[in-house]
Design an enzyme around this catalytic site. Sequence first.
Site, mmCIF file in Angstrom:
data_model
loop_
_atom_site.group_PDB
_atom_site.id
_atom_site.type_symbol
_atom_site.label_atom_id
_atom_site.label_comp_id
_atom_site.label_asym_id
_atom_site.label_seq_id
_atom_site.Cartn_x
_atom_site.Cartn_y
_atom_site.Cartn_z
ATOM 1 N N TRP A 104 0.779 -1.496 -0.002
ATOM 2 C CA TRP A 104 -0.197 -0.120 0.070
ATOM 3 C C TRP A 104 1.052 1.611 0.315
ATOM 4 C CZ3 TRP A 104 -0.140 4.331 3.549
ATOM 5 C CH2 TRP A 104 -1.274 5.627 2.991
ATOM 6 N N GLU A 163 -3.147 -2.289 -2.601
ATOM 7 C CA GLU A 163 -4.162 -2.712 -1.529
ATOM 8 C C GLU A 163 -4.769 -0.981 -2.421
ATOM 9 O OE1 GLU A 163 -4.998 -1.644 3.005
ATOM 10 O OE2 GLU A 163 -2.836 -2.286 1.963
ATOM 11 N N LYS A 169 -6.529 3.233 -2.576
ATOM 12 C CA LYS A 169 -7.548 4.046 -1.165
ATOM 13 C C LYS A 169 -8.151 4.869 -2.476
ATOM 14 C CE LYS A 169 -6.781 5.996 3.223
ATOM 15 N NZ LYS A 169 -5.722 6.385 3.998
ATOM 16 N N ASP A 185 -10.003 -3.049 1.223
ATOM 17 C CA ASP A 185 -10.146 -1.934 3.342
ATOM 18 C C ASP A 185 -10.932 -2.202 2.811
ATOM 19 O OD1 ASP A 185 -9.690 0.101 5.103
ATOM 20 O OD2 ASP A 185 -7.447 -1.052 4.865
ATOM 21 N N HIS A 231 -11.447 2.096 2.813
ATOM 22 C CA HIS A 231 -10.619 2.425 1.629
ATOM 23 C C HIS A 231 -12.284 2.994 0.496
ATOM 24 C CE1 HIS A 231 -6.160 1.404 3.130
ATOM 25 N NE2 HIS A 231 -6.520 1.867 3.370
ATOM 26 N N HIS A 236 -8.747 -6.077 4.363
ATOM 27 C CA HIS A 236 -8.235 -5.290 5.430
ATOM 28 C C HIS A 236 -9.644 -4.898 6.259
ATOM 29 C CE1 HIS A 236 -3.628 -4.525 5.357
ATOM 30 N NE2 HIS A 236 -3.679 -6.004 5.483
ATOM 31 N N ASP A 290 -12.097 7.862 5.973
ATOM 32 C CA ASP A 290 -11.131 6.265 7.067
ATOM 33 C C ASP A 290 -10.079 6.190 7.846
ATOM 34 O OD1 ASP A 290 -9.600 3.629 6.278
ATOM 35 O OD2 ASP A 290 -7.857 4.333 5.404
ATOM 36 N N ASP A 309 -9.758 4.188 10.646
ATOM 37 C CA ASP A 309 -9.573 2.389 10.807
ATOM 38 C C ASP A 309 -10.616 3.173 12.544
ATOM 39 O OD1 ASP A 309 -7.826 1.895 9.062
ATOM 40 O OD2 ASP A 309 -7.220 3.637 9.308
ATOM 41 N N ASP A 347 -7.191 -4.148 11.191
ATOM 42 C CA ASP A 347 -6.423 -3.375 10.095
ATOM 43 C C ASP A 347 -7.265 -1.486 11.288
ATOM 44 O OD1 ASP A 347 -5.244 -0.824 9.558
ATOM 45 O OD2 ASP A 347 -4.700 -0.900 7.541
#
Length: 417
Positions: free
Chosen positions: A184, A225, A227, A258, A261, A285, A293, A295, A325
């Site tokens: 990433w 990955e 985004k 993800d 993302h 993820h 994003d 997390d 993640d």
Amino acid sequence: MSIEANYQVAKKQYEQWGIDVDAALEKLKQVPISIHCWQGDDITGFEVEERELSGGIDVTGNYPGKATTPEQLRNDIEKALSLIPGKHRINLHAIYAETNGGKVDRDQLEPKHFQNWIDWAKEHDLGLDFNPTLFSHPKAEDGLTLSHPDKEIRDFWIRHCKASRRIAEHMGKELGTPALTNIWIPDGYKDIPSDRLTPRKRLKESLDEIYADQIDERYNLDAVESKLFGIGSEAYVVGSHEFYMGYALKNNKLCLLDSGHYHPTEMVSNKISSLLLFSDKVALHVSRPVRWDSDHVITLDDELKEIGLEIVRNDALDKVMIGLDFFDASINRVAAWTIGTRNMVKALLYALLMPNDQLRTYQDEGNFTDRLAVLEEFKTYPFGYIWDYYCQEMNVPSGMDWLKDVREYEETELSKR
């Protein structure tokens, strides 16, 4: 009633729908979750030179007890694993290298710098996964790495990614289970770019050079990955979903999804089935975005349940590589791991206890009334009784008992840091 008695009552209720609860639990035991090490130290790592977090990533909070040494981090992970049912994996970033106090830049990292992690993983029967770290570094301070206009900077990051794949291959060989190496990058622009194509062309060429090195797929699997945007790359990200999905499918790499993302109305659960049609494996993820994003620690919300359902009802437990993640420094970090990973396992169990075949039949017959009625009815089925029994069988605390263990660990270990 005891956990065993509650389990027997719940089991009979599920069996009325032809669900083999014991078989579901046996399946669940075989599913490893790749637990990210960076929740324990707020993505600080152990490089000799301390660096500020960058690359569109932000960790907020200052809860006491952050791990500051490899030993502390591994101890904290061990504590979390003792509270999570199942046998799992640990996901490392390159910044968690141990160089014995020597300065080793990222393009010079070698397997020996991760031998302590490998030995520890062997001791605890864990698999390892790996990520090159293309952020929080002077050569990434302008937010560009593998797509950088400066060839010298691109070459540095290419060397780093090549070194990372060799490290992961060594991990896979030592541990007898392939490591997933996921790339990433933060590359993008704050404002609308005048040229979208050329940075993506440079990224493609960089990836081609990285993957030109022959790495044994028995020991290493490669993933990329995407985004949608990040802090400092609000208008344009070079490695978009379309770019990486195309690259992965054309070059036989895994496309890693993800769940934080994408646009807020895009759901990763809706993408899994499409990729399964065109790729042997899919990587995840799992995170929880709140407005962006961010997390957050994953909760057992509708999207997490739907991710579990998509994996289970498509018979993809051995095809979807599930990683986590999230990073939250506002709460106890061991608790964050425990809550998030237990929820991921719960989502899979929830899916395994659904009458998926019957629901599929209802849909194919156009019987959407019965389909919706059954879906809603199962929301109040005694799922918690099955979960408590599974935890007991896996020798981890059931119910809220795990929190007492975390509080004791906080008092004896974390509070003294």
